[in-house]
Design an enzyme around this catalytic site. Structure first.
Site, short mmCIF file in Angstrom:
data_model
loop_
_atom_site.label_atom_id
_atom_site.label_comp_id
_atom_site.label_asym_id
_atom_site.label_seq_id
_atom_site.Cartn_x
_atom_site.Cartn_y
_atom_site.Cartn_z
N SER A 261 -35.54 58.00 -1.63
CA SER A 261 -36.00 57.35 -0.65
C SER A 261 -35.10 57.07 0.47
CB SER A 261 -36.61 55.91 -1.19
OG SER A 261 -37.49 55.73 -0.20
N GLU B 55 -46.45 61.14 -1.92
CA GLU B 55 -45.43 60.52 -1.28
C GLU B 55 -46.42 59.34 -0.32
OE1 GLU B 55 -42.55 60.24 -2.13
OE2 GLU B 55 -41.46 62.12 -2.21
#
Length: 588
Positions: A275, A402
Site C-alpha cells: 500500500s 482493491e
C-alpha cells in the site's frame, strides 16, 4: 523451501523463549549500543535488535524538514523494549469501511444511508480526539533488524564487526546474506514497523533447504502532516515536501553503512512494501538519477502500490487548513511554518488527527506530492518517459478487489459517481470529468465493462486511479528494459481485498488467522508467496518449489495467486485504455 518443512517449522516458530539478558549479544554502532532479544523456538534461532535509532530526533528546527543521521553518541545499552511509533491518525470513514468488509456482501447490498459528511462529523471536535497511543513520539526514526543467529555469528559478520566503524559496510572476499527491507502501509497517515508484520517465520524459513537466509529490516517513517505536509508556501518557508520519503531513504543509507555488522550484504537489498509502503517504493524508483537509487536497493517488491495524486491546489488547501485548525486549537493566529514548529507536540497531534479524520471518503489528505526535486512528476509519467532506475528488478503485485474498502457504500447513482471523480480530481476541467464519467467509466451495466452496479463502477475507478494501474505501470516499464527484470502477480484469494495479502506475506502458521476480508489464511498460498519473496531476494528469481513457474512479465503475463487456479498465467487485466489514460496524466 519444501512444503512439509514449512508446516513443521511454523508449528514451533511462533513464540519466543526467554533467555537471560546477560547472554544476549550487544552490537556497537559507534553512536549507540543495541542489545538483541532471542527467539530460540525456531529451528534457526533469530536475534531481533529492536528500536535502533537511524535518524536524529525530527523536532525543533528538524520538524517538517529532511531527516539527518544521529548526531550524538549514547553509551547506554538499548535493549529495544521501549517501542516508539510516529504520530498516527485515522479517517472517520474507515469505521464504515471496516464494517463493510466484516460482512462484505450483505453490508454492500444493504448500506443506504451513511454519507461521507455525516461519517466524519463525529470526529471534528477537539473533545473527540483521542490521546496518542502508548509509545507515540515525534522522535520516532527507529528501525528493527531481525537476523538468524547463524548469520550474526558467521565469520563474515564477525570480520565486519572487527573493522573500525568508518570502514563498516566494506565487502570482503566472503559475502553477507541478502537484506529484505519492509515499508509498512497505512495511507501515509498510520502504521509502524511492527504493527503489521511478524517476520519470524519468513526469516527463519529463508534458511531452509540450504538457502543462505535473509536479514529483515523495518524502519518507521513520519506520517500525516509530520511527514507529508506540502505546498509552495510551505517550501518557501523552509519546509521539506515528502519528508517521509527522505526518512525511508535515510534508513536505506543506514543499511548501506551498518548492515554488514549483522552479516548482511549491502549490495543485495530488496525493498518490499504494501500500500503506502509500495507507493513509496514507486517514488524511490522514479527519483532522478542524481539520487542514485540503485546504490541503496537492487530489487523491489511492490504490493498494491497506493498513491492518491495530490494537485497543487490540494497541497495549498491542506496547508491553509493546517494553519487554520492550528490557530483554532491554539486560540491564537498561526500563519507561518516557524509558528507551527514552535507549537507543542500535543497540539500539533490534534491538528493532524482532525485534518485526517475529516478526509473525504476513501482518501487520507496527506501523501507524496510533486516537489520538483525528488518527485519531479507523477511516478507513472516518469516510467512512461523512461525516467526511472533501469538497474532494479521488480515484482509488481496487486490484489483482486482493491477498491471496495475505499468506496462509499452509498454510491448508488451517477451523480454520486460524478462527485467521486470530481473530488479525486479537483483541478480537472468539465470536459475531462465528462470524458472520465462517460467514456472511460460510462454508466453501462450490461457486462461490457468490469462492473454491474454503480458501487462496482466507483470501486473500479478508485482502485485503478490509485492502486492497480500503478502495478501495471511498473511491470510494463521494467519489462521494457534490456534485461526485462519484471514479474507481476495478482493476489486473488477471495475476497482479495486491499491488504488481505499481508496475512500471507507474514504468515506464521496459524490457519485460523483472519485477513481483512475475514477469510482464513490458506497455508499453501502463504508458502508459495513467502517462497517467491525469499527466492527473489536471494537470486532475483521468484520461484516456489513444486509449483508452476513464475514467468517474467512479457506480453502482459501475470501469475494468479488463487486457491482454485494457483499458478495459472493470465492476461493482465490492467492493460486497458483506462490505465493508459491515467498514466499519460493529461487529466492534470
Amino acid at each position: 523451501m519444501a512444503f512439509i518443512n514449512f508446516i513443521v517449522w511454523l508449528a514451533v516458530c511462533t513464540s519466543a523463549i526467554a533467555v537471560p539478558e546477560s547472554t544476549l549479544p550487544i552490537i556497537d554502532l559507534g553512536y549507540a549500543l543495541n542489545q538483541a532479544t532471542l527467539n530460540s523456538s525456531c529451528p534457526y534461532p533469530l536475534l531481533t535488535f529492536s528500536n535502533i535509532r537511524f535518524g536524529a530526533p525530527p523536532v525543533g528546527d528538524l520538524r517538517f524538514a529532511a531527516p539527518i543521521p544521529p548526531q550524538t553518541v549514547n553509551t547506554t545499552v538499548n535493549n529495544g523494549q521501549q517501542t516508539v511509533i510516529c504520530p498516527q491518525a485515522t479517517p472517520t470513514w474507515a469505521s464504515t469501511a471496516y464494517a463493510i468488509v466484516d460482512g462484505l456482501t450483505a453490508a454492500i447490498s444493504s448500506a443506504t444511508s451513511t454519507t461521507a459528511s455525516s461519517a466524519t462529523a463525529s470526529a471534528t471536535s477537539k473533545s473527540s480526539i483521542p490521546a496518542p497511543a502508548a509509545g507515540t513520539s515525534e522522535d520516532c526514526l527507529f528501525l528493527d533488524v531481525v537476523v538468524p543467529q547463524k548469520i550474526y555469528d558467521s565469520s563474515y559478520a564477525i570480520e565486519q564487526r572487527a573493522l573500525p566503524t568508518n570502514q563498516s559496510g566494506e565487502l570482503s572476499e566472503s559475502k553477507g546474506v541478502p537484506v529484505l527491507v519492509w515499508l509498512y502501509g497505512g495511507g501515509y497517515i498510520f502504521g509502524d514497523k511492527q504493527s503489521q508484520a511478524n517476520p519470524s517465520t519468513l526469516v527463519a524459513n529463508s534458511l531452509a533447504d540450504g538457502h543462505e537466509g535473509v536479514i529483515y529490516v523495518a524502519p518507521n517513517y513520519r506520517l500525516g502532516l509530520f511527514g507529508w505536509q506540502a505546498s509552495s508556501a510551505f517550501e518557501a518557508e523552509g519546509g521539506t515536501t515528502n519528508a517521509g520519503l527522505f526518512d525511508q531513504r535515510l534508513a536505506l543509507e543506514w543499511i548501506q553503512k551498518y548492515i554488514s555488522l549483522f552479516g548482511g550484504d549491502p549490495s543485495r537489498v530488496t525493498l518490499m512494501g504494501e500500500s503506502a509502503g509500495a507507493g513509496s517504493i514507486f517514488h524511490h524508483i522514479t527519483a532522478p538519477a542524481s539520487y542514485n537509487t540503485s546504490s541503496l536497493f537492487t530489487k523491489g517488491i511492490t504490493q498494491s502500490p497506493a498513491l492518491e495524486p495530490i494537485t497543487d491546489a490540494q497541497k495549498t488547501a491542506t496547508y491553509d487548513e493546517t494553519l487554520l485548525v492550528a490557530s483554532k486549537l491554539a486560540n491564537t493566529s498561526i500563519t507561518t511554518l516557524e509558528q507551527l514548529r514552535a507549537l507543542p507536540f500535543e497540539l500539533l497531534y490534534e491538528v493532524n488527527f482532525y485534518i485526517v479524520a475529516t478526509s473525504y471518503y476513501g482518501t487520507f489528505t496527506f501523501g507524496p506530492a510533486i516537489d520538483g526535486s525528488y518527485v519531479p512528476a507523477l511516478p507513472g509519467m516518469r516510467l512512461l518517459n523512461g525516467s526511472f532506475d533501469h538497474n532494479i528488478s521488480i515484482i509488481a503485485a496487486r490484489n483482486e478487489n482493491e477498491g471496495i474498502f475505499f468506496t462509499n457504500p452509498t454510491l448508488q447513482n451517477s451523480s454520486a459517481f460524478d462527485s467521486l471523480v470530481q473530488n479525486n480530481l479537483p483541478d480537472a476541467t468539465p470536459e475531462t470529468i465528462a470524458y472520465i464519467t462517460n467514456v472511460l467509466y460510462p454508466p453501462v451495466f450490461n457486462g461490457s465493462y468490469p462492473y454491474l452496479t454503480q458501487f462496482e463502477r466507483g470501486a473500479l475507478f478508485t482502485q485503478e486511479f490509485t492502486i492497480t494501474c500503478n502495478s501495471y505501470f511498473l511491470a510494463k516499464a521494467f519489462a521494457g528494459t534490456e534485461s526485462g527484470k519484471a514479474w507481476k502477480y495478482i493476489f486473488a484469494v477471495p475476497p482479495g481485498l486491499h491488504s488481505d495479502d499481508i496475512a500471507y506475506t507474514f504468515f506464521n502458521g496459524d490457519t485460523s488467522t483472519l485477513n481483512l476480508g475475514g477469510g482464513v489464511v490458506n497455508a499453501t498460498i502463504a508458502n508459495v508467496l513467502q517462497d517467491f519473496i525469499v527466492n527473489f531476494a536471494e537470486s532475483g528469481q521468484p520461484a516456489a518449489s513444486g509449483y508452476p513457474h513464475f514467468p517474467k512479465y512479457e506480453e502482459g503475463r501475470v501469475y494468479n495467486l488463487n486457491v482454485t487456479e494457483l499458478g495459472k498465467v493470465i492476461e493482465d487485466p490492467d492493460d486497458n485504455p483506462r490505465c493508459n489514460y491515467w498514466q499519460a496524466a493529461s487529466w492534470l
